[in-house]
Structure formats: C-alpha cells, structure tokens
Scaffold this active site. Structure first.
Site, PDB file in Angstrom:
ATOM      1  N   SER A 134       2.067  -7.834  -6.086  1.00 20.63           N
ATOM      2  CA  SER A 134       2.449  -8.794  -7.065  1.00 20.63           C
ATOM      3  C   SER A 134       2.500 -10.213  -6.623  1.00 20.63           C
ATOM      4  CB  SER A 134       4.091  -8.477  -7.573  1.00 20.63           C
ATOM      5  OG  SER A 134       4.445  -9.627  -8.116  1.00 20.63           O
TER       6      SER A 134
ATOM      7  N   HIS B 176      -9.576   5.171   1.199  1.00 18.90           N
ATOM      8  CA  HIS B 176      -8.297   5.493   0.755  1.00 18.90           C
ATOM      9  C   HIS B 176      -7.819   6.939   0.974  1.00 18.90           C
ATOM     10  CE1 HIS B 176      -8.761   1.439  -0.901  1.00 18.90           C
ATOM     11  NE2 HIS B 176      -7.508   1.528  -1.048  1.00 18.90           N
TER      12      HIS B 176
ATOM     13  N   ASP C 290      -0.035   1.108   8.395  1.00 19.25           N
ATOM     14  CA  ASP C 290      -0.624   0.267   9.479  1.00 19.25           C
ATOM     15  C   ASP C 290       0.442   0.107  10.679  1.00 19.25           C
ATOM     16  OD1 ASP C 290      -2.706  -0.598   7.773  1.00 19.25           O
ATOM     17  OD2 ASP C 290      -1.496  -2.447   7.158  1.00 19.25           O
TER      18      ASP C 290
ATOM     19  N   ALA D  90      15.368  10.750  -0.811  1.00 20.27           N
ATOM     20  CA  ALA D  90      16.484  10.615  -0.038  1.00 20.27           C
ATOM     21  C   ALA D  90      17.504   9.591  -0.600  1.00 20.27           C
ATOM     22  CB  ALA D  90      15.964  10.530   1.453  1.00 20.27           C
TER      23      ALA D  90
ATOM     24  N   GLN E 190      -7.521   8.408   3.476  1.00 15.10           N
ATOM     25  CA  GLN E 190      -6.403   8.164   4.599  1.00 15.10           C
ATOM     26  C   GLN E 190      -4.968   8.230   4.025  1.00 15.10           C
ATOM     27  OE1 GLN E 190      -7.460   5.717   8.235  1.00 15.10           O
ATOM     28  NE2 GLN E 190      -8.714   5.391   6.373  1.00 15.10           N
TER      29      GLN E 190
ATOM     30  N   GLY F 176       0.839  -1.070   0.008  1.00 12.59           N
ATOM     31  CA  GLY F 176      -0.003  -0.009   0.173  1.00 12.59           C
ATOM     32  C   GLY F 176       0.771   1.265  -0.068  1.00 12.59           C
TER      33      GLY F 176
END
Ligand code: ATP
Length: 323
Positions: A73, A253, A127, A22, A255, A11
């Site tokens: 995948s 979504h 999460d 970076a 969020q 996600g």
C-alpha cells in the site's frame, strides 16, 4: 469486549494462514472479538474488515498464501494515509492490531504504535531479513521448494553436459539463495551481498567439471548484481570459449505458493498464539519472533527500518562444501 484486527502485509508467505488462525483462536479464547482486515494496509485504510470466528479460520492451516489477502500500500507509506487508517480503526472500534509481515510491514506497525494504537507484529517473510527473529514464517517452506527444484535440475544436469542457473527470490537479501545453495550443493552462489560476475561464474562452473563433477549448478538471487538474463547472455556470446551451455530456470513466485511445511505451521501457530496472549495481557508495541528457540517479544522500535544482516561466513561454507 476487546475488539482486535489482524492483517497480513507485504509478500505473502506460506504459514500466514496458520498465524491468522492461531491469533484468532487465542484471542477468542481470551474473550476478544476478532476482525480480519483484507489486503493489508490498503484494506485498513479502506475499512475492509470481516468478523472472524473460530470456524472462519478452519481449513486454512494447510493452505499457502493468506486468505485475508495481502497488498503493498503506497498510501500507507504517507503520513496522511496512516492518519486515515487510524481514523478508520477508531471509527470501527478496533482497540488493537496484529500485523503479520516482513520488514516494511513491521515498520508500518511501528508507525501505528507510535500513533497510539496497540500493535503486535508477527515475523513473516520468506526473505528472513527481519530483525527480531532468527527465522520468519514462510522461509522454511520457500527453501524446500527451491531445494526440490535444484535437486531435479541436478539430475538432468548430470545427464547432459549442461550447467544450470537457478534464480531464486531475494530482491535485497541473499538468504534463500545462499541457504538453498548450501543445502542443494550448488557450485556457485551469487547474492546481492556478494556479487559474482559472469566470467567468474563460468570459471567456477568449469572448475567443477574439471574436479570430476557430473553437474554444475549456480544459484543466483533475483537481486544479485549480475542478473540471470545477463549471465545467460554472456554464456551464449562466449559459448565456444566457455565450452558448455548454461540453462536458466527462474523459480519466481513458485517459491511462495504451496502448502506450508510442518516447521512453518508450527512456527506460525506459536508466534500467532503468542501475539494473541500478549494482547490479552495488555502488552503491545513488540514484534513476536523466535530467538535461540524461544518465543520473544522485541520492541518494534528495535525492528523498524532495520535489516538483519546475512552471515557471509556461510558463503565460504558453500564454496568449501562444493569442492
Ligand atoms: P516482504 O519483504 O516479505 O515482501 P515486507 O513487509 O517487507 O514483506 P514491503 O512491501 O516492504 O513488504 O511492505 C509492505 C507494506 O508495508 C507496504 O506496502 C507499505 O504499506 C508498508 N510499509 C513499508 N515500509 C513502510 C514504511 N517505511 N512506513 C510505513 N509503512 C511501510
């Protein structure tokens, strides 16, 4: 010149772009050539690579999502898929890989590492269930988005005698629901780790009104045992007995989207730079994370297939503070 690849997987999370930037700029400063892998492990198998220069990662630190794209995948879950990915990596002369993602992605990273590819993982998932980092890239922004919604719903809930149920993300993990419940002052929190049935929820929301509250908010994780739709149906069916309406808002979504906040940009910048540094020092097989305020490198073997448990004492805190 050492050639390294970067991919984002699972996600998408706000701050992934800052991490790509970076890693890229740190690696280039250390004399490496950097390639972006599009669409996570799916793109790795397909050889979907783009060269990344310092200017190519300009103007992305403030953007949510991941400009490289992400994917789930299924092919990479198989041994055959991973062998194919390794062959593509070798054919393209990539000598190392940075994997920015959550639990599943880092388990995949560990597989590649065991197959002989130097890999460094960067902890990123909304999460926050990844072992090896107390906080992961994207969590803070996602929490703030959920909070903004809860704050707004509270205002309208207080104006009518209407309870609100806010469904937040978290298929297997209640971190976002619990933390946004505490920070948003919700009356009830229901998470996969601690179920709350519709009747108990109705009782607790009623008790909040009885204590003189003008609003009643329940925060429910999408993976909770009793889903938002089931709870709403229960309230509709027993409307007269329960005595008030329950309106459901599913954040979904929403969020994930939006610009990463300062915390996620800084965390992603620090973790991404650390990943680039490790590779330039010839170190790999680790996940870069944040533990007790320090940037840490935890062996991927200690991260793969593990889930960081939620501190359920915080559920008691949520209940206590909702009094
Ligand atoms: P998030 O939880 O934030 O969505 P995640 O990294 O946990 O992030 P997953 O969908 O679990 O997301 O995993 C992303 C990808 O990683 C999968 O689509 C798959 O390609 C790969 N992956 C997941 N689990 C494994 C595994 N056990 N072995 C090899 N690859 C895996």
């Amino acid at each position: 010149m050492k050639r390294i690849g970067i991919l984002t997987s699972g996600g998408d999370a706000p701050g992934m772009n800052a991490a790509i930037r970076a890693v890229t700029r740190t690696a280039i400063a250390a004399g490496m050539a950097v390639f972006g892998v599009r669409r996570g492990y799916a793109g790795l198998i397909a050889g979907d690579f783009i060269p990344l220069g310092a200017r190519d990662v300009g103007g992305i630190i403030e953007r949510g999502g991941t400009f490289l794209g992400s994917a789930r995948s299924p092919a990479f879950m198989t041994e055959e898929g991973r062998r194919k990915a390794m062959a593509v990596v070798e054919a393209n002369g990539l000598e190392a890989l940075v994997v920015i993602g959550g639990n599943g992605s880092q388990t995949g990273a560990h597989h590649l590492s065991q197959m002989g590819l130097p890999v460094v993982g960067v902890a990123s998932t909304i999460d926050n269930d990844l072992a090896g980092s107390e906080i992961t890239i994207g969590v803070d922004t996602a929490l703030n988005i959920a909070l903004e919604a809860i704050d707004r719903l509270k205002t309208t809930a207080a104006s009518h005698q209407r309870a609100f149920l806010v469904e937040v993300m978290g298929r297997d993990c209640g971190y976002l629901a619990l933390m946004s419940g505490i920070a948003g002052g919700a009356e009830v929190v229901a998470i996969p780790e601690a179920p709350c049935d519709p009747e108990t929820m109705a009782r607790e929301l009623r008790a909040a009104y009885d204590r003189g509250k003008s609003h009643a908010i329940a925060v429910v994780a999408e993976g909770a045992k009793h889903k938002a739709s089931e709870i709403a149906a229960h309230f509709r069916e027993h409307h007269e007995r329960i005595g008030f309406e329950l309106r459901v808002t599913s954040l979904g979504h929403v969020q994930r989207g939006g610009a990463p906040g300062a915390f996620d940009r800084l965390l992603a910048s620090r973790l991404g730079a650390a990943a680039g540094d490790l590779l330039s020092q010839g170190k790999s097989g680790v996940l870069v994370g944040l533990i007790r305020g320090e940037i840490t490198a935890t062996p991927l073997s200690e991260v793969a297939g593990k889930k960081k448990p939620l501190d359920l004492r915080l559920l008691d805190l949520a209940r206590l503070l909702a009094q």
